[in-house]
Design a protein around this motif. Sequence first.
Motif, PDB file in Angstrom:
ATOM      1  N   THR A 148       0.796  -1.225   0.000  1.00  0.00           N
ATOM      2  CA  THR A 148       0.000   0.000   0.000  1.00  0.00           C
ATOM      3  C   THR A 148       0.826   1.271   0.000  1.00  0.00           C
ATOM      4  OG1 THR A 148      -0.120   0.107   2.428  1.00  0.00           O
ATOM      5  CG2 THR A 148      -1.811  -1.190   1.285  1.00  0.00           C
ATOM      6  N   ARG A 149       2.134   1.143   0.334  1.00  0.00           N
ATOM      7  CA  ARG A 149       3.015   2.307   0.462  1.00  0.00           C
ATOM      8  C   ARG A 149       2.536   3.248   1.568  1.00  0.00           C
ATOM      9  NH1 ARG A 149       5.441  -0.931  -2.967  1.00  0.00           N
ATOM     10  NH2 ARG A 149       6.634   0.017  -4.668  1.00  0.00           N
ATOM     11  N   LYS A 150       1.919   2.680   2.618  1.00  0.00           N
ATOM     12  CA  LYS A 150       1.416   3.468   3.738  1.00  0.00           C
ATOM     13  C   LYS A 150       1.794   2.800   5.053  1.00  0.00           C
ATOM     14  CE  LYS A 150      -2.725   5.106   1.278  1.00  0.00           C
ATOM     15  NZ  LYS A 150      -4.216   5.123   1.283  1.00  0.00           N
ATOM     16  N   GLN A 151       1.752   3.602   6.129  1.00  0.00           N
ATOM     17  CA  GLN A 151       1.946   3.044   7.458  1.00  0.00           C
ATOM     18  C   GLN A 151       0.844   2.032   7.742  1.00  0.00           C
ATOM     19  OE1 GLN A 151       2.113   6.442  10.157  1.00  0.00           O
ATOM     20  NE2 GLN A 151       4.180   5.868  10.768  1.00  0.00           N
ATOM     21  N   PHE A 152       1.228   0.960   8.440  1.00  0.00           N
ATOM     22  CA  PHE A 152       0.237  -0.047   8.814  1.00  0.00           C
ATOM     23  C   PHE A 152       0.552  -0.544  10.215  1.00  0.00           C
ATOM     24  CE2 PHE A 152      -1.638  -4.295   9.019  1.00  0.00           C
ATOM     25  CZ  PHE A 152      -2.931  -4.017   8.592  1.00  0.00           C
ATOM     26  N   SER A 153      -0.474  -0.598  11.060  1.00  0.00           N
ATOM     27  CA  SER A 153      -0.298  -1.025  12.445  1.00  0.00           C
ATOM     28  C   SER A 153      -1.181  -2.221  12.752  1.00  0.00           C
ATOM     29  CB  SER A 153      -0.654   0.120  13.401  1.00  0.00           C
ATOM     30  OG  SER A 153       0.198   1.221  13.210  1.00  0.00           O
ATOM     31  N   VAL A 154      -0.670  -3.084  13.601  1.00  0.00           N
ATOM     32  CA  VAL A 154      -1.437  -4.233  14.089  1.00  0.00           C
ATOM     33  C   VAL A 154      -1.432  -4.160  15.610  1.00  0.00           C
ATOM     34  CG1 VAL A 154      -1.669  -6.735  14.127  1.00  0.00           C
ATOM     35  CG2 VAL A 154      -0.706  -5.603  12.107  1.00  0.00           C
ATOM     36  N   SER A 178       2.273  -6.709  19.014  1.00  0.00           N
ATOM     37  CA  SER A 178       1.823  -5.560  18.224  1.00  0.00           C
ATOM     38  C   SER A 178       2.962  -5.064  17.344  1.00  0.00           C
ATOM     39  CB  SER A 178       1.290  -4.435  19.117  1.00  0.00           C
ATOM     40  OG  SER A 178       2.291  -3.983  20.004  1.00  0.00           O
ATOM     41  N   VAL A 179       2.590  -4.494  16.185  1.00  0.00           N
ATOM     42  CA  VAL A 179       3.574  -4.086  15.177  1.00  0.00           C
ATOM     43  C   VAL A 179       3.147  -2.769  14.556  1.00  0.00           C
ATOM     44  CG1 VAL A 179       4.855  -4.782  13.113  1.00  0.00           C
ATOM     45  CG2 VAL A 179       3.822  -6.527  14.592  1.00  0.00           C
ATOM     46  N   GLN A 180       4.125  -1.911  14.260  1.00  0.00           N
ATOM     47  CA  GLN A 180       3.887  -0.719  13.444  1.00  0.00           C
ATOM     48  C   GLN A 180       4.938  -0.707  12.331  1.00  0.00           C
ATOM     49  OE1 GLN A 180       4.518   0.215  17.042  1.00  0.00           O
ATOM     50  NE2 GLN A 180       2.426  -0.501  17.335  1.00  0.00           N
TER      51      GLN A 180
END
Length: 224
Positions: A148-154, A178-180
Motif C-alpha cells: 500500500t506504500r502506507k503506514q500499517f499497524s497491528v 503488536s507491530v507498526q
Amino acid sequence: MRAMDHAALLHKAAHKLGGEEALRRSLGVTWLELQDWLHANSAVPTSIFLKLVDVLSGDAAPLASERTAPAHPFLDEHVPAGEKSAILERALDAAIEAADADFGNLQLLDPDGLLRIRAQRGFEAPFLEFFGVVSGETESACGIALLTRKQFSVPDVARSDVLRGPAGDAILAAGVRSVQSTPLFDPAGKFLGVLSVHHRAPGAADERVLALLAAIARRAGALL
C-alpha cells in the motif's frame, strides 16, 4: 494542481506550523490521509486545499500546544549521506526508542521488488529466516506497507484478521503482540523499504508516535 505540487505545499505548511502533527490538526484530517498526500499518492480535496492556503497565508496560526511536536536526536544529528549501514542502524535505534519498542527491523527493497532485512534488533533465527525475504503477498505488517506504500499497524497480532496463518504464527512465536510498519521513501518519492517496530504487549500506537516514526523514516530515506 498535481498531487506532487500539493505534497510540496503540505511539506512547506508542516515546516511553518512546527511539524506534521500540528498540520494534521490544523487541517482536521487523519494521520493516514495526511501521509497519503505528503507522499503525493493523491491530490488533496478542494476543501483541504483551501485550508492549506489559509495556513500558508498566515490565517491559520498554530496553537502553542500544537507547536510542540515530538522530536528525536536522529532527526537533527549529522549522519553522512550514503553511509548506508550507519544510517540503517541509527534509524532503527531511533524508531525503537521513539516507540518504546522491544524489537525492530529495517528492510530495503531489492531489484526484484522484495523486502530484505538489513538491520534488526532482538529477533532470533526463526523469525529472521521466515521474514528474511518478504513480498507484497506476505500476510504481515511490512508486506502490507510494501503493497500500500502506507503506514500499517497491528494492535494485537493474536486477534488480527490480517496476520493469520504461518506469518502470524512466526510473529507470535517471536514474542511479538503488536507491530507498526512505516514505509521509507527517497526525496523524489521512490519507495525504498520498510521500518518496523514491535512490542511484546498488545496496544495501538498513538498519533504522535506514528508521526515521529514517519519523520524518522523520511529522514532515513533522504540520507539513503
